[in-house]
Scaffold this motif. Structure first.
Motif, PDB file in Angstrom:
ATOM      1  N   ARG A 131      27.259  44.618  35.541  1.00 42.87           N
ATOM      2  CA  ARG A 131      28.027  45.036  34.361  1.00 42.87           C
ATOM      3  C   ARG A 131      29.437  45.501  34.763  1.00 42.87           C
ATOM      4  N   GLY A 132      29.531  46.298  35.802  1.00 43.43           N
ATOM      5  CA  GLY A 132      30.839  46.752  36.281  1.00 43.43           C
ATOM      6  C   GLY A 132      31.692  45.589  36.762  1.00 43.43           C
ATOM      7  N   ALA A 133      31.062  44.621  37.432  1.00 43.09           N
ATOM      8  CA  ALA A 133      31.794  43.443  37.908  1.00 43.09           C
ATOM      9  C   ALA A 133      32.341  42.637  36.729  1.00 43.09           C
ATOM     10  N   GLU A 134      31.549  42.515  35.677  1.00 46.78           N
ATOM     11  CA  GLU A 134      32.009  41.794  34.495  1.00 46.78           C
ATOM     12  C   GLU A 134      33.163  42.532  33.814  1.00 46.78           C
ATOM     13  N   GLU A 135      33.126  43.857  33.817  1.00 49.07           N
ATOM     14  CA  GLU A 135      34.227  44.632  33.248  1.00 49.07           C
ATOM     15  C   GLU A 135      35.513  44.432  34.048  1.00 49.07           C
ATOM     16  N   VAL A 136      35.401  44.456  35.364  1.00 49.39           N
ATOM     17  CA  VAL A 136      36.583  44.227  36.206  1.00 49.39           C
ATOM     18  C   VAL A 136      37.135  42.827  35.962  1.00 49.39           C
ATOM     19  N   LEU A 137      36.261  41.850  35.863  1.00 46.97           N
ATOM     20  CA  LEU A 137      36.697  40.481  35.598  1.00 46.97           C
ATOM     21  C   LEU A 137      37.416  40.397  34.260  1.00 46.97           C
ATOM     22  N   GLY A 138      36.867  41.010  33.236  1.00 47.27           N
ATOM     23  CA  GLY A 138      37.510  40.999  31.925  1.00 47.27           C
ATOM     24  C   GLY A 138      38.855  41.704  31.940  1.00 47.27           C
ATOM     25  N   ASN A 139      38.902  42.871  32.580  1.00 49.27           N
ATOM     26  CA  ASN A 139      40.160  43.619  32.643  1.00 49.27           C
ATOM     27  C   ASN A 139      41.232  42.858  33.409  1.00 49.27           C
ATOM     28  N   SER A 140      40.851  42.226  34.511  1.00 50.97           N
ATOM     29  CA  SER A 140      41.846  41.474  35.285  1.00 50.97           C
ATOM     30  C   SER A 140      42.330  40.251  34.516  1.00 50.97           C
ATOM     31  N   THR A 141      41.451  39.621  33.762  1.00 51.80           N
ATOM     32  CA  THR A 141      41.865  38.474  32.946  1.00 51.80           C
ATOM     33  C   THR A 141      42.873  38.904  31.889  1.00 51.80           C
ATOM     34  N   VAL A 142      42.604  40.020  31.223  1.00 54.70           N
ATOM     35  CA  VAL A 142      43.532  40.527  30.222  1.00 54.70           C
ATOM     36  C   VAL A 142      44.866  40.903  30.870  1.00 54.70           C
ATOM     37  N   LEU A 143      44.816  41.534  32.040  1.00 56.03           N
ATOM     38  CA  LEU A 143      46.045  41.933  32.722  1.00 56.03           C
ATOM     39  C   LEU A 143      46.883  40.716  33.115  1.00 56.03           C
ATOM     40  N   ILE A 144      46.240  39.662  33.563  1.00 52.09           N
ATOM     41  CA  ILE A 144      46.973  38.442  33.910  1.00 52.09           C
ATOM     42  C   ILE A 144      47.582  37.805  32.660  1.00 52.09           C
ATOM     43  N   LEU A 145      46.845  37.804  31.551  1.00 48.43           N
ATOM     44  CA  LEU A 145      47.397  37.256  30.315  1.00 48.43           C
ATOM     45  C   LEU A 145      48.585  38.078  29.818  1.00 48.43           C
ATOM     46  N   VAL A 146      48.488  39.409  29.906  1.00 49.55           N
ATOM     47  CA  VAL A 146      49.612  40.269  29.519  1.00 49.55           C
ATOM     48  C   VAL A 146      50.822  39.977  30.413  1.00 49.55           C
ATOM     49  N   ASN A 147      50.584  39.826  31.710  1.00 50.83           N
ATOM     50  CA  ASN A 147      51.664  39.484  32.635  1.00 50.83           C
ATOM     51  C   ASN A 147      52.303  38.148  32.262  1.00 50.83           C
ATOM     52  N   ALA A 148      51.473  37.176  31.916  1.00 56.36           N
ATOM     53  CA  ALA A 148      52.004  35.852  31.538  1.00 56.36           C
ATOM     54  C   ALA A 148      52.852  35.956  30.277  1.00 56.36           C
ATOM     55  N   ILE A 149      52.381  36.700  29.286  1.00 52.93           N
ATOM     56  CA  ILE A 149      53.139  36.865  28.049  1.00 52.93           C
ATOM     57  C   ILE A 149      54.458  37.590  28.323  1.00 52.93           C
ATOM     58  N   ALA A 150      54.414  38.615  29.176  1.00 56.67           N
ATOM     59  CA  ALA A 150      55.631  39.347  29.501  1.00 56.67           C
ATOM     60  C   ALA A 150      56.634  38.455  30.226  1.00 56.67           C
ATOM     61  N   MET A 151      56.170  37.561  31.086  1.00 54.84           N
ATOM     62  CA  MET A 151      57.073  36.669  31.803  1.00 54.84           C
ATOM     63  C   MET A 151      57.643  35.589  30.890  1.00 54.84           C
ATOM     64  N   ILE A 152      56.909  35.213  29.872  1.00 51.41           N
ATOM     65  CA  ILE A 152      57.392  34.188  28.935  1.00 51.41           C
ATOM     66  C   ILE A 152      58.557  34.731  28.107  1.00 51.41           C
ATOM     67  N   ARG A 153      58.465  35.983  27.738  1.00 51.59           N
ATOM     68  CA  ARG A 153      59.504  36.574  26.867  1.00 51.59           C
ATOM     69  C   ARG A 153      60.700  36.832  27.669  1.00 51.59           C
TER      70      ARG A 153
END
Length: 116
Positions: free
Chosen positions: A94-116
């Motif tokens: 469960r903790g591993a899945e949470e880390v995976l989800g959080n890192s995916t969201v963080l990468i998507l936020v980074n991608a959106i920030a770089m696009i703008r």
């Protein structure tokens, strides 16, 4: 992945030779880096011939931004992979899945920030 496949993967990681595992798991990263490098070289050839020197200058200016973006992605991915490995070793799925989800969201936020 079913439980039997997951158990086999865990068993393989604990019983197979380290050299073979290293080769098997590092090969996709090596291929990815080679493809990315070839893409950059070929892209510059086509842009240089098609558009000209000004376009190459534009690429030279934006290339460090692309490198920084890629470095942040690798930083997040490598950190998350290490943390997920530790948690899976502790049998905390469960903790591993949470880390995976959080890192995916963080990468998507980074991608959106770089696009703008």
């Amino acid at each position: 992945m079913t439980d039997s496949q997951e158990q086999k993967s865990i068993s393989d990681l604990s019983t197979r030779p380290i050299g073979r595992l290293l080769w098997e798991y590092s090969m996709p990263a090596i291929v990815g880096m080679v493809v990315m490098s070839l893409y950059n070289v070929i892209d510059r050839i086509f842009i240089g011939r098609g558009v000209g020197a000004e376009a190459i200058a534009g690429l030279a200016i934006t290339f460090p931004v692309m490198n920084i973006s890629a470095a942040i992605g690798v930083l997040i991915g490598a950190g998350a992979a290490a943390r997920v490995s530790i948690m899976l070793g502790q049998r905390d799925r469960r903790g591993a899945e949470e880390v995976l989800g959080n890192s995916t969201v963080l990468i998507l936020v980074n991608a959106i920030a770089m696009i703008r």
